[in-house]
Design an enzyme around this catalytic site. Structure first.
Site, PDB file in Angstrom:
ATOM      1  N   GLY A 163       0.791  -1.234   0.000  1.00  0.00           N
ATOM      2  CA  GLY A 163       0.000   0.000   0.000  1.00  0.00           C
ATOM      3  C   GLY A 163       0.818   1.276   0.000  1.00  0.00           C
ATOM      4  CB  SER A 164       4.302   2.208  -0.908  1.00  0.00           C
ATOM      5  OG  SER A 164       4.415   1.779  -2.241  1.00  0.00           O
ATOM      6  CG  ASN A 165       1.850   3.214  -5.605  1.00  0.00           C
ATOM      7  OD1 ASN A 165       2.287   4.216  -6.171  1.00  0.00           O
ATOM      8  ND2 ASN A 165       2.483   2.054  -5.642  1.00  0.00           N
ATOM      9  CG  MET A 188      -1.051  -7.691  -6.767  1.00  0.00           C
ATOM     10  SD  MET A 188      -0.420  -6.739  -8.168  1.00  0.00           S
ATOM     11  CE  MET A 188       0.755  -7.897  -8.812  1.00  0.00           C
ATOM     12  NE  ARG A 189      -8.161 -12.461  -7.164  1.00  0.00           N
ATOM     13  CZ  ARG A 189      -7.877 -13.754  -7.305  1.00  0.00           C
ATOM     14  NH1 ARG A 189      -6.683 -14.214  -6.989  1.00  0.00           N
ATOM     15  NH2 ARG A 189      -8.789 -14.575  -7.768  1.00  0.00           N
ATOM     16  CG  ASN A 244      -3.878  -1.586 -13.102  1.00  0.00           C
ATOM     17  OD1 ASN A 244      -3.724  -1.711 -11.900  1.00  0.00           O
ATOM     18  ND2 ASN A 244      -3.214  -2.322 -13.988  1.00  0.00           N
ATOM     19  CG  HIS A 270       1.375  -2.779 -15.422  1.00  0.00           C
ATOM     20  ND1 HIS A 270       1.009  -3.960 -14.798  1.00  0.00           N
ATOM     21  CD2 HIS A 270       2.378  -3.096 -16.282  1.00  0.00           C
ATOM     22  CE1 HIS A 270       1.751  -4.946 -15.277  1.00  0.00           C
ATOM     23  NE2 HIS A 270       2.590  -4.450 -16.173  1.00  0.00           N
ATOM     24  CB  SER A 290       1.653   2.149 -17.985  1.00  0.00           C
ATOM     25  OG  SER A 290       2.754   1.877 -18.825  1.00  0.00           O
ATOM     26  CG  ASP A 325      -1.746  -5.412 -16.782  1.00  0.00           C
ATOM     27  OD1 ASP A 325      -2.389  -4.818 -15.904  1.00  0.00           O
ATOM     28  OD2 ASP A 325      -0.981  -6.366 -16.531  1.00  0.00           O
TER      29      ASP A 325
END
Ligand code: GAR
Length: 192
Positions: A14-16, A95-96, A110, A112, A139, A148
């Site tokens: 969860g750093s983002n 990550m699903r 998203n 990526h 991205s 993606d």
């Protein structure tokens, strides 16, 4: 003041998410205030849950292992997102693989860790580090039915220096992500 609500989905550190909490959540921009209305995580021990608590936010844990198939898991998430009133969903290390049950029913972006369309999937950092490419990058794209594969909104890259270790490469990716994701959320929402 117009309030624009977002949902953030994550699976791990969860750093983002933390950067969104620091730089976007409850902040006032030119045309609106942006609030996180909903946090969803599919892993009950993810560190991101603790990061959100520091900001007084609870995370809804929806463990995919408790659902029979991807569709019913996605349906549950959509139900919670819709209830929250979020108009934009941010996948920040979620990550699903998502089904049309999700992609057709919410407006999502998203993050990526590669220069798409290269290195799609869950091992993008290792694959781009091990490739012959002289640059690495990140991205942010709209989420579509193709993994993606939705329309690219923003990208940034950096030079892969000779002798750079995987850890240095990874740190460079995260540093770019931490700036670009909050900025992109604001760019999308802060307009009339
Ligand atoms: C980020 O590097 C993000 O790009 C990646 O997961 C990491 C989450 O880090 N996402 C993907 O690989 C999606 N396919 P964080 O939990 O510290 O924010």
């Amino acid at each position: 003041m117009v309030i624009k609500k977002i949902a953030v989905l994550f699976s791990g550190s969860g750093s983002n998410l933390e950067k969104i909490l620091e730089n976007v959540h409850c902040k006032i921009f030119s045309t609106c205030k942006i609030e996180i209305a909903c946090l969803i995580c599919n892993k009950k021990d993810a560190y991101g849950i603790q990061r959100a608590k520091k900001y007084g936010l609870e995370t809804t844990i929806i463990e995919h292992i408790n659902y029979d198939d991807r569709e019913s898991f996605d349906k549950k998430m959509v139900e919670i997102i819709k209830k929250s009133g979020a108009e934009l969903v941010v996948l920040a290390g979620f990550m699903r693989i998502l089904t049309p049950e999700f992609t057709k029913n919410v407006n999502a972006i998203n993050l990526h860790p590669s220069l798409l369309p290269l290195f799609k999937g869950a091992h993008a950092i290792e694959e781009s580090y091990n490739s012959d490419m002289k640059v690495g990058g990140i991205s942010i794209h709209y989420v579509s039915e193709e993994l993606d594969g939705g329309e690219i909104i923003e990208q940034e890259c950096f030079k892969k220096e000779d002798g750079m270790t995987l850890e240095e490469f990874r740190a460079k990716i995260h540093a770019l992500e931490h700036k670009l994701l909050p900025k992109t959320i604001v760019d999308i929402l802060d307009k009339n």
